[in-house]
Design a protein around this motif. Structure first.
Motif, short mmCIF file in Angstrom:
data_model
loop_
_atom_site.label_atom_id
_atom_site.label_comp_id
_atom_site.label_asym_id
_atom_site.label_seq_id
_atom_site.Cartn_x
_atom_site.Cartn_y
_atom_site.Cartn_z
N ALA A 1 3.65 -1.66 4.04
CA ALA A 1 3.57 -0.22 3.79
C ALA A 1 4.90 0.33 3.30
O ALA A 1 5.02 1.54 3.09
CB ALA A 1 3.14 0.50 5.06
N ARG B 1 0.84 -1.20 0.00
CA ARG B 1 0.00 0.00 0.00
C ARG B 1 0.87 1.25 0.00
O ARG B 1 1.68 1.45 0.91
CB ARG B 1 -0.91 0.01 1.23
N HIS B 2 0.70 2.07 -1.02
CA HIS B 2 1.32 3.40 -1.06
C HIS B 2 0.19 4.42 -0.96
O HIS B 2 -0.77 4.38 -1.76
CB HIS B 2 2.08 3.62 -2.38
N ALA B 3 0.29 5.34 -0.06
CA ALA B 3 -0.80 6.30 0.15
C ALA B 3 -1.10 7.12 -1.09
O ALA B 3 -2.24 7.55 -1.31
CB ALA B 3 -0.45 7.21 1.33
N GLU B 4 -0.09 7.35 -1.92
CA GLU B 4 -0.27 8.22 -3.08
C GLU B 4 -0.71 7.48 -4.34
O GLU B 4 -0.79 8.06 -5.42
CB GLU B 4 1.02 9.00 -3.37
N PRO C 1 -5.89 3.76 -4.28
CA PRO C 1 -5.48 3.22 -2.98
C PRO C 1 -6.54 2.40 -2.28
O PRO C 1 -6.23 1.60 -1.40
CB PRO C 1 -5.16 4.48 -2.17
#
Length: 221
Positions: free
Chosen positions: A211, A192-195, A199
Motif C-alpha cells: 500500500a 494499490r493506490h486508492a486514487e 483500483p
C-alpha cells in the motif's frame, strides 16, 4: 558477492498518477481549442471538470458537438495534442526515495510500461529521473499486440540482465500486469493506490501486495 536483482516498475498508476496525466493532457488539448476555437471560458479547465464528474471517454466529441464544431476535423488534432504534449507530472510520494534505496542496496532498476508510444516517451521525458533505469521498455515500440499481458517486454528486461539473481515486477493492474512475469518465474508486487483510475481491476493478483513504496521496498529486498 551476491548477484544483483532487478526490480522493474510499471509507470501509469504505479510510479505516477494516471489521473494527473489525463488532466494535463486535457489542458493541453484545451489550449489548442482556446487558440483556434475560443469560447467564453478556458476549454481545458472545462474539460477537466467534466472528466472529474463523469470519467467519460468521449469528452472531446461532446465538447465539439455542443459547440457546433466538426468532430471529424477536430478530433485528430485534439488527440494529437493530448498524446504529444509534455505533461506536468511528478513521481508519487515516496517513489523517489524507494527507487534510490533499490539502487543503494545494489539492485537494479528497469521500467516496463504499456500505452501509446509518444505519450509514454513524453511522460518519461517529463520525469527526467537521474536514476539508472535499464532497460526502459515501452511495449508500443513493438506494436499494440505486444502490450501486456504479452511476455515480450519482460523478455527484453531479462535479456538485458543475464547475470541477475532474480526479477520482480511492481505494478497496479491485475487484469494485465502479472500473468507474464509470474509465468516467467518473476516475483511480483501489486501496489494499490486508492486514487488509481482502476483500483478494482479484475485478474490474477500476486501473493505480495503493498500500500506504499516503503512496503514495496521491503517486499523486493
Amino acid at each position: 558477492m551476491s548477484r544483483p536483482r532487478v526490480v522493474c516498475f510499471d509507470l501509469d498508476d504505479t510510479l505516477v498518477s494516471e489521473a494527473d496525466y489525463v488532466e494535463s493532457g486535457l489542458r493541453a488539448a484545451g489550449a489548442l481549442l482556446d487558440r483556434e476555437l475560443p469560447g467564453p471560458a478556458p476549454a481545458g479547465e472545462a474539460l477537466v471538470r467534466r472528466w472529474r464528474e463523469t470519467r467519460g471517454r468521449a469528452l472531446f466529441q461532446e465538447w465539439l458537438e455542443a459547440r457546433g464544431a466538426d468532430p471529424a476535423a477536430w478530433l485528430p488534432r485534439l488527440v494529437a495534442a493530448y498524446r504529444g504534449h509534455l505533461p506536468r507530472l511528478a513521481l508519487r510520494p515516496g517513489a523517489l526515495e524507494a527507487l534510490q534505496a533499490v539502487v543503494a542496496r545494489g539492485d537494479r532498476l528497469a521500467l516496463l510500461s504499456d500505452g501509446w508510444l509518444e505519450s509514454q516517451r513524453q511522460k518519461w521525458r517529463a520525469l527526467a529521473l537521474a536514476l539508472p533505469f535499464a532497460p526502459v521498455v515501452f511495449t508500443d515500440a513493438r506494436g499494440r499486440e505486444f502490450w501486456k499481458p504479452h511476455p515480450w517486454g519482460f523478455e527484453q528486461v531479462m535479456a538485458a540482465h543475464p547475470d541477475a539473481d532474480g526479477f520482480c515486477y511492481v505494478a497496479d493492474n491485475p487484469a494485465k500486469d502479472f500473468q507474464a512475469p509470474l509465468a516467467l518465474g518473476w516475483r511480483a508486487v501489486l501496489l494499490r493506490h486508492a486514487e488509481n483510475l482502476h483500483p478494482a481491476a479484475a485478474g490474477p493478483a500476486p501473493a505480495l501486495e503493498a500500500a506504499s513504496f516503503a512496503e514495496v521496498l521491503a517486499l523486493t529486498a
